[in-house]
Design an enzyme around this catalytic site. Structure first.
Site, short mmCIF file in Angstrom:
data_model
loop_
_atom_site.label_atom_id
_atom_site.label_comp_id
_atom_site.label_asym_id
_atom_site.label_seq_id
_atom_site.Cartn_x
_atom_site.Cartn_y
_atom_site.Cartn_z
N GLU A 23 -42.40 13.66 -18.31
CA GLU A 23 -40.94 13.60 -18.54
C GLU A 23 -40.34 12.26 -18.08
O GLU A 23 -39.31 12.24 -17.40
CB GLU A 23 -40.24 14.77 -17.85
CG GLU A 23 -40.59 16.11 -18.47
CD GLU A 23 -39.77 17.28 -17.94
OE1 GLU A 23 -38.96 17.10 -17.01
OE2 GLU A 23 -39.96 18.40 -18.46
N GLU A 39 -44.96 22.24 -21.91
CA GLU A 39 -44.08 23.06 -21.07
C GLU A 39 -43.19 23.86 -22.01
O GLU A 39 -42.45 23.29 -22.79
CB GLU A 39 -43.19 22.21 -20.13
CG GLU A 39 -43.93 21.64 -18.95
CD GLU A 39 -43.00 20.99 -17.93
OE1 GLU A 39 -41.86 21.49 -17.74
OE2 GLU A 39 -43.41 20.00 -17.31
N GLN A 43 -44.60 28.44 -15.93
CA GLN A 43 -45.91 28.16 -15.37
C GLN A 43 -46.72 29.47 -15.31
O GLN A 43 -46.36 30.41 -15.98
CB GLN A 43 -45.74 27.51 -14.02
CG GLN A 43 -45.12 26.11 -14.15
CD GLN A 43 -45.09 25.33 -12.85
OE1 GLN A 43 -45.73 25.69 -11.87
NE2 GLN A 43 -44.32 24.27 -12.83
#
Length: 506
Positions: free
Chosen positions: A177, A296, A353
């Site tokens: 990111e 993600e 996660q």
């Protein structure tokens, strides 16, 4: 009174092939954040801990999900992480201020321990390098430590640490990111593109067999999206194999109909990134195609307020511990469907996660582990969604919501496993009040019999699971049936479904 049923139609044909599914699309993510590692996968004083301190109860649940690859060690955390802190004798490892989440990192788990854990749960490692505070030098040393056979400083240090054979980690993320102003070492697109390209070149000189993932935008909502992708790929296109996508959703205003339509936003995000990759391909007159790593993705919003209360500089405090609802599980099912329908380009993905931190698996530090609502669509899609993705032609009634128009009530993906001669249909019914009767034309699949119809349903969209009380769990009492060679899918209102068929006599 029973629920009313609307009608929909679907055609499934074995020639409508999207792609062979890369099993890594069912990957996940463990970051040094909250209780993902300490109290999650690792707790030496837990009754179920193995000789290395890893919780057996958690490992069993991870194995159940058949997670093929796990991204590590971050996440935001990687952008100020010194990998050398996490190797060598435990008593020599430093405690550090971890800047991304403002906690103390003890480094009791590091690269070698994590590799051991992934072997235990039958997964591979997707490793990230720090391109925030560090760069080329640390990355080339790190890959030498992990992947070089021996006879050099870093590879011999790995042997000294008890790992004679190289780890042979094949998939590496070039930072995390880096477009985000919150990121330690945040870069402009030009800065990141140059650094990522040069780091990639150095890493490939050490090990030409690796695959590399370049940082895409942190979400489709970033003001620099998709210009970031275009600018960075201009630099990295010849040196990387994938570009990353990150996206989280939340039902902040309590509008369930609008919330369940958010997978349309995900679909649009994927299409835009594909278009941008292919624009750079055309611009460079390249024969190479860049694929996508959706590394993600999840629902994330429940814990936002609690996380603001956390005392800084504690060790492994509970962070990002979203308690998932039934409606979250429905959206997760549709997000998986969306990626399967794009499996020609989405080759890797990571539900973010895996344990405790926005996760399908939750634990008590000294107690049990349990399955959150989102565990179930992830489990069934991972286990039964192996093979070839087929493109279902869907004719469904639609609705309009606050942010979307023409949202199909029926959301579906289809997988054909030729080896097992199994046809698997994953389907979400987004209708909050009506069931759906779906006429499914499967005439190209002769001699199929219905093996099971698994349903995840609940009258309460806000129902949750706890260790003591599992309110949301699937049942195998689905009412779908075969009639004159046609499959009739009976999808209850507000439900996620898996309908599995197999060739007779197989």
């Amino acid at each position: 009174m029973g629920q009313e049923f609307s009608k929909a139609r679907m055609v499934v044909d074995k020639d409508f092939v999207i792609s062979e599914i890369d099993k890594r699309i069912y990957g996940s993510f463990i970051e040094h954040l909250g209780r993902a590692v300490y109290g999650g996968i690792f707790q030496p004083d837990h009754p179920s801990a193995d000789e290395n301190g890893f919780r057996e109860d958690v490992a069993e649940l991870v194995k159940e999900l058949q997670v093929p690859i796990v991204r590590y060690p971050g996440g935001n955390m990687v952008s100020a992480y010194n990998w050398e802190d996490g190797v060598g004798p435990l008593e020599n490892r430093p405690k550090r201020l971890e800047l991304a989440w403002r906690v103390i990192e003890t480094n009791q788990v590091g690269t070698n321990e994590f590799v051991d854990w992934t072997k235990k749960v039958n997964a591979e490692v997707m490793m990230a390098v720090n391109l925030g505070t560090r760069g080329i030098d640390a990355a080339r040393n790190f890959i030498e430590y992990c992947n070089h056979p021996g006879g050099t400083y870093w590879s011999d240090l790995r042997k000294e640490h008890g790992y004679e054979e190289p780890h042979n980690i094949k998939t590496w993320c070039l930072g995390n990111e880096m477009d985000g102003p919150w990121q330690v070492g945040h870069k402009t697109a030009e800065e990141y593109g140059r650094l990522a390209a040069e780091t990639a070149k150095a890493m490939r000189l050490v090990d030409p067999s690796i695959e590399l993932v370049s940082c895409g935008s942190s979400s489709a909502q970033m003001p620099t999206f998709p210009e970031w992708e275009a600018t960075t790929l201009d630099h990295t296109y010849d040196h990387v194999d994938y570009i990353s996508l990150h996206q989280y959703y939340g039902n902040r205003d309590g509008d369930t109909a609008n919330y369940l339509a958010l997978s349309l936003d995900m679909d649009n995000f994927i299409k835009t990134v594909i278009s941008t990759c292919d624009y750079i391909k055309a611009k460079k007159r390249s024969k190479k195609t860049i694929n996508l790593s959706f590394d993600e993705w999840n629902v994330w919003f429940h814990s936002n307020e609690e996380d603001k209360e956390i005392e800084p500089w504690s060790v492994a405090p509970p962070q990002l511990e979203d308690v998932y609802t039934f409606e979250d599980a429905l959206l997760v099912g549709s997000m998986l469907n969306t990626m399967l329908r794009h499996s020609d380009r989405v080759k890797i993905a990571a539900m973010a996660q895996l344990v405790n931190v926005i996760a399908p698996i939750m634990t008590k530090n000294d107690g049990g582990a349990w399955k959150q609502t989102i565990f179930y669509p992830y489990y069934y899609t991972s286990v039964y969604g192996r093979g070839v993705a087929l493109n279902p032609v869907i004719n469904s009634p639609k609705y309009d919501s606050k942010d979307f128009t023409d949202v199909p009530y029926l959301d579906s993906s289809v997988v054909y496993n030729e080896e097992k001669e199994e046809l698997v249909i994953f389907a979400t019914n987004r209708h909050l009040e009506n069931g759906l009767n779906v006429d499914i034309d499967i005439r190209s699949f002769e001699g199929m019999e219905l093996i099971e119809h698994v349903v995840l349903e609940n009258d309460n969209p806000k129902a949750v699971n706890t260790l003591e009380n599992e309110q949301v769990k699937p049942h195998k009492g689905g009412k779908s049936y075969l009639e004159d060679g046609k499959l009739v899918g009976v999808l209850p209102k507000m439900s996620w479904n898996m309908i599995r068929l197999k060739k007779s006599g197989k």
